[in-house]
Design a protein around this motif. Structure first.
Motif, PDB file in Angstrom:
ATOM      1  N   ALA A  42       0.852  -1.187   0.000  1.00 16.24           N
ATOM      2  CA  ALA A  42       0.000   0.000   0.000  1.00 16.24           C
ATOM      3  C   ALA A  42       0.889   1.239   0.000  1.00 16.24           C
ATOM      4  CB  ALA A  42      -0.909   0.013   1.221  1.00 16.24           C
ATOM      5  N   ILE A  43       0.426   2.294  -0.649  1.00 15.34           N
ATOM      6  CA  ILE A  43       1.138   3.561  -0.566  1.00 15.34           C
ATOM      7  C   ILE A  43       0.971   4.073   0.856  1.00 15.34           C
ATOM      8  CG2 ILE A  43       1.208   5.940  -1.374  1.00 15.34           C
ATOM      9  CD1 ILE A  43       0.390   4.947  -4.123  1.00 15.34           C
ATOM     10  N   GLN A  44       2.081   4.240   1.537  1.00 16.05           N
ATOM     11  CA  GLN A  44       2.041   4.523   2.964  1.00 16.05           C
ATOM     12  C   GLN A  44       1.676   5.983   3.265  1.00 16.05           C
ATOM     13  OE1 GLN A  44       2.567   2.075   5.473  1.00 16.05           O
ATOM     14  NE2 GLN A  44       2.211   0.881   3.606  1.00 16.05           N
ATOM     15  N   PRO A  45       0.906   6.197   4.320  1.00 16.04           N
ATOM     16  CA  PRO A  45       0.651   7.572   4.764  1.00 16.04           C
ATOM     17  C   PRO A  45       1.961   8.259   5.134  1.00 16.04           C
ATOM     18  CG  PRO A  45      -0.757   5.988   5.922  1.00 16.04           C
ATOM     19  CD  PRO A  45       0.270   5.192   5.188  1.00 16.04           C
ATOM     20  N   ILE A  46       2.023   9.528   4.897  1.00 18.91           N
ATOM     21  CA  ILE A  46       3.238  10.276   5.204  1.00 18.91           C
ATOM     22  C   ILE A  46       3.593  10.165   6.685  1.00 18.91           C
ATOM     23  CG2 ILE A  46       4.227  12.602   5.305  1.00 18.91           C
ATOM     24  CD1 ILE A  46       2.779  13.230   2.703  1.00 18.91           C
ATOM     25  N   LYS A  47       2.581  10.051   7.534  1.00 23.19           N
ATOM     26  CA  LYS A  47       2.850   9.938   8.975  1.00 23.19           C
ATOM     27  C   LYS A  47       3.672   8.689   9.285  1.00 23.19           C
ATOM     28  CE  LYS A  47      -1.440   7.503  10.202  1.00 23.19           C
ATOM     29  NZ  LYS A  47      -2.662   7.518  11.044  1.00 23.19           N
ATOM     30  N   ASN A  48       3.468   7.604   8.517  1.00 23.98           N
ATOM     31  CA  ASN A  48       4.274   6.397   8.714  1.00 23.98           C
ATOM     32  C   ASN A  48       5.719   6.639   8.333  1.00 23.98           C
ATOM     33  OD1 ASN A  48       1.958   5.146   9.517  1.00 23.98           O
ATOM     34  ND2 ASN A  48       1.860   3.677   7.831  1.00 23.98           N
ATOM     35  N   SER A  49       5.915   7.305   7.186  1.00 22.91           N
ATOM     36  CA  SER A  49       7.280   7.606   6.740  1.00 22.91           C
ATOM     37  C   SER A  49       8.004   8.432   7.796  1.00 22.91           C
ATOM     38  CB  SER A  49       7.239   8.367   5.409  1.00 22.91           C
ATOM     39  OG  SER A  49       6.580   7.610   4.417  1.00 22.91           O
ATOM     40  N   LEU A  50       7.334   9.436   8.326  1.00 27.09           N
ATOM     41  CA  LEU A  50       7.952  10.300   9.336  1.00 27.09           C
ATOM     42  C   LEU A  50       8.261   9.528  10.611  1.00 27.09           C
ATOM     43  CD1 LEU A  50       5.759  13.500   8.848  1.00 27.09           C
ATOM     44  CD2 LEU A  50       8.110  13.124   8.054  1.00 27.09           C
ATOM     45  N   TYR A  90       2.490   8.188  -4.461  1.00 18.24           N
ATOM     46  CA  TYR A  90       3.684   7.427  -4.100  1.00 18.24           C
ATOM     47  C   TYR A  90       4.870   8.366  -3.883  1.00 18.24           C
ATOM     48  CZ  TYR A  90       7.420   4.007  -4.128  1.00 18.24           C
ATOM     49  OH  TYR A  90       8.521   3.257  -3.778  1.00 18.24           O
ATOM     50  N   ARG A  91       5.031   9.323  -4.769  1.00 18.86           N
ATOM     51  CA  ARG A  91       6.127  10.289  -4.607  1.00 18.86           C
ATOM     52  C   ARG A  91       6.013  11.039  -3.279  1.00 18.86           C
ATOM     53  NH1 ARG A  91       5.274  11.221 -10.305  1.00 18.86           N
ATOM     54  NH2 ARG A  91       3.840  12.926  -9.787  1.00 18.86           N
ATOM     55  N   GLN A  92       4.797  11.446  -2.942  1.00 10.65           N
ATOM     56  CA  GLN A  92       4.598  12.163  -1.685  1.00 10.65           C
ATOM     57  C   GLN A  92       4.971  11.296  -0.484  1.00 10.65           C
ATOM     58  OE1 GLN A  92       0.587  13.682  -1.460  1.00 10.65           O
ATOM     59  NE2 GLN A  92       0.735  14.735  -3.434  1.00 10.65           N
ATOM     60  N   SER A  93       4.687  10.008  -0.587  1.00 13.43           N
ATOM     61  CA  SER A  93       4.929   9.115   0.557  1.00 13.43           C
ATOM     62  C   SER A  93       6.406   8.860   0.801  1.00 13.43           C
ATOM     63  CB  SER A  93       4.195   7.784   0.355  1.00 13.43           C
ATOM     64  OG  SER A  93       4.848   6.976  -0.610  1.00 13.43           O
ATOM     65  N   ILE A  94       7.212   8.913  -0.255  1.00 12.57           N
ATOM     66  CA  ILE A  94       8.638   8.613  -0.084  1.00 12.57           C
ATOM     67  C   ILE A  94       9.514   9.862  -0.014  1.00 12.57           C
ATOM     68  CG2 ILE A  94       8.476   6.345  -1.178  1.00 12.57           C
ATOM     69  CD1 ILE A  94       9.550   7.586  -3.735  1.00 12.57           C
ATOM     70  N   LEU A  95       8.948  11.018  -0.346  1.00  8.64           N
ATOM     71  CA  LEU A  95       9.742  12.246  -0.316  1.00  8.64           C
ATOM     72  C   LEU A  95      10.356  12.518   1.046  1.00  8.64           C
ATOM     73  CD1 LEU A  95      10.769  14.645  -1.935  1.00  8.64           C
ATOM     74  CD2 LEU A  95       8.645  15.868  -1.345  1.00  8.64           C
ATOM     75  N   PRO A  96       9.652  12.258   2.162  1.00  9.76           N
ATOM     76  CA  PRO A  96      10.283  12.505   3.463  1.00  9.76           C
ATOM     77  C   PRO A  96      11.590  11.750   3.667  1.00  9.76           C
ATOM     78  CG  PRO A  96       7.916  12.230   3.739  1.00  9.76           C
ATOM     79  CD  PRO A  96       8.229  11.882   2.310  1.00  9.76           C
ATOM     80  N   PHE A  97      11.700  10.524   3.129  1.00 13.38           N
ATOM     81  CA  PHE A  97      12.952   9.770   3.258  1.00 13.38           C
ATOM     82  C   PHE A  97      14.096  10.503   2.559  1.00 13.38           C
ATOM     83  CE2 PHE A  97       9.691   6.420   3.626  1.00 13.38           C
ATOM     84  CZ  PHE A  97      10.087   5.825   4.816  1.00 13.38           C
ATOM     85  N   LYS A  98      13.802  11.020   1.368  1.00 13.94           N
ATOM     86  CA  LYS A  98      14.830  11.750   0.625  1.00 13.94           C
ATOM     87  C   LYS A  98      15.213  13.030   1.347  1.00 13.94           C
ATOM     88  CE  LYS A  98      15.946  13.824  -3.823  1.00 13.94           C
ATOM     89  NZ  LYS A  98      15.496  14.144  -5.215  1.00 13.94           N
ATOM     90  N   GLU A  99      14.209  13.759   1.815  1.00 20.18           N
ATOM     91  CA  GLU A  99      14.477  15.034   2.488  1.00 20.18           C
ATOM     92  C   GLU A  99      15.274  14.828   3.774  1.00 20.18           C
ATOM     93  OE1 GLU A  99      10.617  17.629   0.963  1.00 20.18           O
ATOM     94  OE2 GLU A  99      10.527  16.571   2.889  1.00 20.18           O
ATOM     95  N   ALA A 100      15.103  13.673   4.407  1.00 19.32           N
ATOM     96  CA  ALA A 100      15.846  13.373   5.635  1.00 19.32           C
ATOM     97  C   ALA A 100      17.213  12.771   5.355  1.00 19.32           C
ATOM     98  CB  ALA A 100      15.030  12.418   6.503  1.00 19.32           C
ATOM     99  N   GLY A 101      17.535  12.556   4.079  1.00 18.91           N
ATOM    100  CA  GLY A 101      18.810  11.939   3.724  1.00 18.91           C
ATOM    101  C   GLY A 101      18.857  10.465   4.036  1.00 18.91           C
ATOM    102  N   LYS A 102      17.677   9.811   4.092  1.00 19.59           N
ATOM    103  CA  LYS A 102      17.606   8.407   4.485  1.00 19.59           C
ATOM    104  C   LYS A 102      17.084   7.502   3.369  1.00 19.59           C
ATOM    105  CE  LYS A 102      17.303   8.963   9.479  1.00 19.59           C
ATOM    106  NZ  LYS A 102      16.673   8.478  10.723  1.00 19.59           N
TER     107      LYS A 102
END
Length: 283
Positions: A42-50, A90-102
């Motif tokens: 499933a495309i994960q909620p941004i809250k999960n990524s964070l 999908y892009r929105q869900s994974i962007l936090p990982f990129k922004e965090a350098g992870k």
């Protein structure tokens, strides 16, 4: 640089010293990288990524698996109004990982029925365009991509489109499996170790526990030594080699990865503090 990790953090009981809610923290005290599989289902909620970003050390990395609707695995109704909406979410869900350098890379693993033909090549181009702001690694499952007449073109296609190559160790069981092709197409390469359970690969069963059959395998020392040679050669081709053990079914992945790390003489820095090293003295 060589990074070693596992696919997922929820199936490795030998790593845990805390409650179930803290498994990722426990995992990150042993390994510096993990494959995130929840993003496939499933495309994960941004809250999960964070949440996952917050639970891991500063230098920790994620290999985020593509959503199944992107790679052609989806069965049943398409839950989006368009392909464009799916890719955007999908892009929105994974962007936090990129922004965090992870974000190490996005894994686009295509299914066994995704054959080497013009339509498939065009679709990979679309995926590359939709995810142009991210590192993407491609894993094939159909043998045709590495047939003698297509192998060189497949690798050149990955190079030209700045796509990382997923080098796989898996059973050699016909068209639905690929050979180990130890070639990096960029400055980063992914090595995924699926085990060598040929019977389970061909006869996984139709029940919900088919993965427990397919990925039931324990690498022996001789096999790990051979894989070590492959990875050391890949390190000469690329700046970064990411190795993920996917033989999770019998609980072998963590111990195999630890043994492999010991063979390579690697000590990872920046891990989460350990409350207890359960593997101390095993090697």
């Amino acid at each position: 640089m060589i990074q070693i990790g596992l696919t997922g953090w929820g199936d490795h009981p030998d790593l845990y010293v805390s409650s179930g809610k803290e498994r990722l923290q426990d995992y990150s005290s042993h390994f510096p990288i993990v494959e995130l599989d929840a993003s496939f289902y499933a495309i994960q909620p941004i809250k999960n990524s964070l949440k996952w970003i917050k639970e891991t050390p500063d230098n920790f990395q994620f290999v985020v698996k593509c959503y199944q609707g992107i790679t052609g695995h989806l069965r049943g109704d398409f839950p989006f109004s368009s392909l464009e909406e799916m890719f955007e979410l999908y892009r929105q869900s994974i962007l936090p990982f990129k922004e965090a350098g992870k974000l190490s890379m996005i894994l686009a693993q295509f299914p066994p029925w995704f054959q080497c033909n013009k339509e498939s090549v065009q679709y990979i181009r679309k995926v590359r365009e939709e995810l142009k702001d991210f590192d993407v690694v491609v894993e094939f499952r159909h043998q045709s991509w590495y047939a003698p007449e297509y192998k060189a073109s497949t690798l050149q296609f990955l190079r030209e489109n700045h796509l990382h190559h997923s080098v796989c160790d898996e059973p050699q069981a016909g068209e639905g499996s690929i050979p180990l092709v130890p070639i990096a197409t960029t400055n980063k390469v992914l090595v995924r170790l699926h085990g060598r359970n040929t019977y389970g690969w061909v006869n996984p069963g139709n029940n919900v526990k088919w993965r427990e059959v397919r990925y039931l395998y324990d690498y022996n020392n001789e096999e790990l030594s051979s894989i070590r040679s492959v990875c050391e050669d890949l390190e000469k081709q690329a700046n970064e080699v990411v190795i993920l053990f996917n033989n999770n079914s019998g609980g072998h992945a963590a111990s195999n990865a630890k043994k492999f790390q010991h063979m390579l003489g690697i000590d990872f820095e920046g891990l989460a503090p350990k409350q207890l090293d359960l593997f101390e003295g095993d090697f």
